[in-house]
Design a protein around this motif. Sequence first.
Motif, PDB file in Angstrom:
ATOM      1  N   GLY B  68       0.804  -1.212   0.000  1.00 55.32           N
ATOM      2  CA  GLY B  68       0.000   0.000   0.000  1.00 55.32           C
ATOM      3  C   GLY B  68       0.837   1.262   0.000  1.00 55.32           C
ATOM      4  N   GLU B  69       0.164   2.354   0.303  1.00 58.29           N
ATOM      5  CA  GLU B  69       0.752   3.687   0.179  1.00 58.29           C
ATOM      6  C   GLU B  69       1.829   3.967   1.221  1.00 58.29           C
ATOM      7  OE1 GLU B  69      -2.254   6.638   0.820  1.00 58.29           O
ATOM      8  OE2 GLU B  69      -0.987   8.299   0.133  1.00 58.29           O
ATOM      9  N   ALA B  95       5.697   4.647   1.192  1.00 57.14           N
ATOM     10  CA  ALA B  95       6.451   3.581   0.541  1.00 57.14           C
ATOM     11  C   ALA B  95       7.172   4.108  -0.699  1.00 57.14           C
ATOM     12  CB  ALA B  95       5.503   2.447   0.154  1.00 57.14           C
ATOM     13  N   GLU B  96       6.589   5.080  -1.336  1.00 61.27           N
ATOM     14  CA  GLU B  96       7.178   5.627  -2.559  1.00 61.27           C
ATOM     15  C   GLU B  96       8.523   6.266  -2.250  1.00 61.27           C
ATOM     16  OE1 GLU B  96       4.541   8.335  -4.612  1.00 61.27           O
ATOM     17  OE2 GLU B  96       6.254   9.279  -5.607  1.00 61.27           O
TER      18      GLU B  96
END
Lengths: 441, 258
Positions: B68-69, B95-96
């Motif tokens: 997820g994000e 996470a990006e």
Amino acid sequence: MKKWFVLMAICLAFAQVGSAQIKMNGFVRPYTAVNLHAPNNYMIMEEKASITTTLSGSDARGVFVLDTWYHHLTQTANWDLTEAYVDLFFENADLRIGKQQVVWGKADGIPINDIVCPWNLQDFILQDFDDIRIGLNMVKANYYFSFVNLEALWIPKFHPMELAQSGPWVFSLPDTLNLPLETPGGLDNLPVSISYHQPVLPADKLGNSEFGFRLYGFNLGFDWALSYLDAWDDVPALSEKQLYASLTPAGMVPDSIGIWQAYNRMKMVGFNFSRPVLTGVLRAEGGYFTGKQFGLDGINLDSTGATIGPFSVTKPYAQYMVGWDQNWKSWLNLSGQYIEQRILDYDTAIQNDEINRLVSLLVRGGFMNETLQYQILALGNLDYEDALMRTMLTYNYSDGVRLILGADFLIAGKNSTTFRQFDFGRFDQNDNAYLKVIYSF
Amino acid sequence: MYKTKLFLTLSLLSTLIFAETGLEIMERLDNQPTPDNVKATLTMTLVNKRGQTRSRTIQRFQKEYKTGEFSNKSLIFFLEPADERGTGFLQWNYAEAGKDDDQWLYLPALGREKRIAATEKSSEFMGTDFTYDDMGDRDINKYSYTLMGEENLGDEACWKIEALAKDKSQAYQKLIYWISKEKIQPLQMYFFDKRGDQVKTLTFSEYKKIDGFWMAMQMHMVNSRKQHQTSLSMKDVDLKTVQDDNLFTIRLLKRGIQ
């Protein structure tokens, strides 16, 4: 009514949290301030003790904040239950009932959306944030959806802004008015004394209660809120002027003016947001007010010498702020704000100015791992050219013991004849230095 | 003699072929299993150069996200000293790669949460020698790594790895890690500023395996420039309780934990 409300909140808290965990914390604070102008009178000499009691259960909480003061200069003691509320927690909702402080908005120190709780200006705007807001009896509900939250509040009884009635921070308005009158020598200004009448509070009835909503959330990196408040204006507006005259050999000569003020209902629609941009945080806030009343200049008389209205006019009003926070190091943090207050559809007969522009700059930081902290706040009015500069040095002597040495400088500019919440020039003789010692437990 | 030379040559070759690079070791460290949920009470003792002490106690909640994000979310509440009680700090790590964290600070006197820029991560965490950045996870992609060799710290064999910041925006331009070969956990770190001066030393000790995860129960940060130090000790560690997503919200930041 107020006592019953608080008592009800206390009873509810005990009922909800019968097996509650009880915590007490608070502080004791001796505070002395001296005027920097001769003869260097003491302005404040007081001790304050504040005790917060929290009773916590699994799905409820009761909080009571009891403040007590002893004022040496007036040799009086007083106390106030500044907050007393019950929190009920549900899966997706919270309910807070009782006397509480509500903070709306992103502006620091300038109320734009943050007008739910009136301010206590007993010490002008120099009190701590948690002292300056007056807690109100209200019901506040928050419902949490997945991406947006809704807050609704209902305030059964109006409480106005509190101004100092005595001491160095009294907002004294002009006691005479130069009235232009026809005299044998031509048009002449006759000084006439003014008597002010205290505004009457709205009756305690359901129809006079206040309510508001706030929709808020965090999306796309923005903390945002939209707000609506239907409430009484904390500041009364001129409602009537009465000219009194005496019979003299020369005829009827005006000798005094009576001025009445009234609280008026208004509505506010507001927005605010904050978002990190590059290396700082951008903040903005705006409020559009309808129903706000503004007093009118001059006196109109009919043929019998009686004053005729209108004495005030309703105009839309807007306040907005843009601010930037920049934190470089722990010893240097800057925060700047530009605030504009504007009467829309302006009429030149209005006593207040059309535009009022304020700027603020806060510089703060800490040294020696926050053992020593400084803060400099400059707040200036670009139109009246007056300003306030607050300087503060805090020494964290030990865990829980802080010594605060500060000085406030109020700089005069152009005089204003109407009430301004940030009227620094009016108090330019109140430059002061102070020492606070705070023991927290 | 010939056999010995051949053996040494083969050993050297195998070392060269099979030795891990600094990056690979750091990736191993980064990929070490971490608890999905952490609840702990941390006491930080601050000692100045005159030996005077102050202490802060915080309660920390953290939740890791595998998909997820988000990478993780954490929530911190100040319990002591009394004048800081009620202060809260909420952090969402994404996470990006390269995406800045979102952070909020709640000060009870202010009565509202305040957004903090990610750049403020280099600020001291409530007067301690730890920065906000030190309290969170370090993004390994923001540094390049060189294995400097192997050293023993006490009885433990360690890899010594130099990390150089890829850009000047990092608070520390150089870090040196001592990674335990047995635990694959850091035992010591040196922090260097932009001028190349060593400014801080962090040591990790009293590692305990709790529910299968290595946890350093003691951390000690020495700020050599300020001659100031902070000891951080952890207690009441709970890795089993699954932290509710709703805990890591502004709602809870303002409300506090019962």
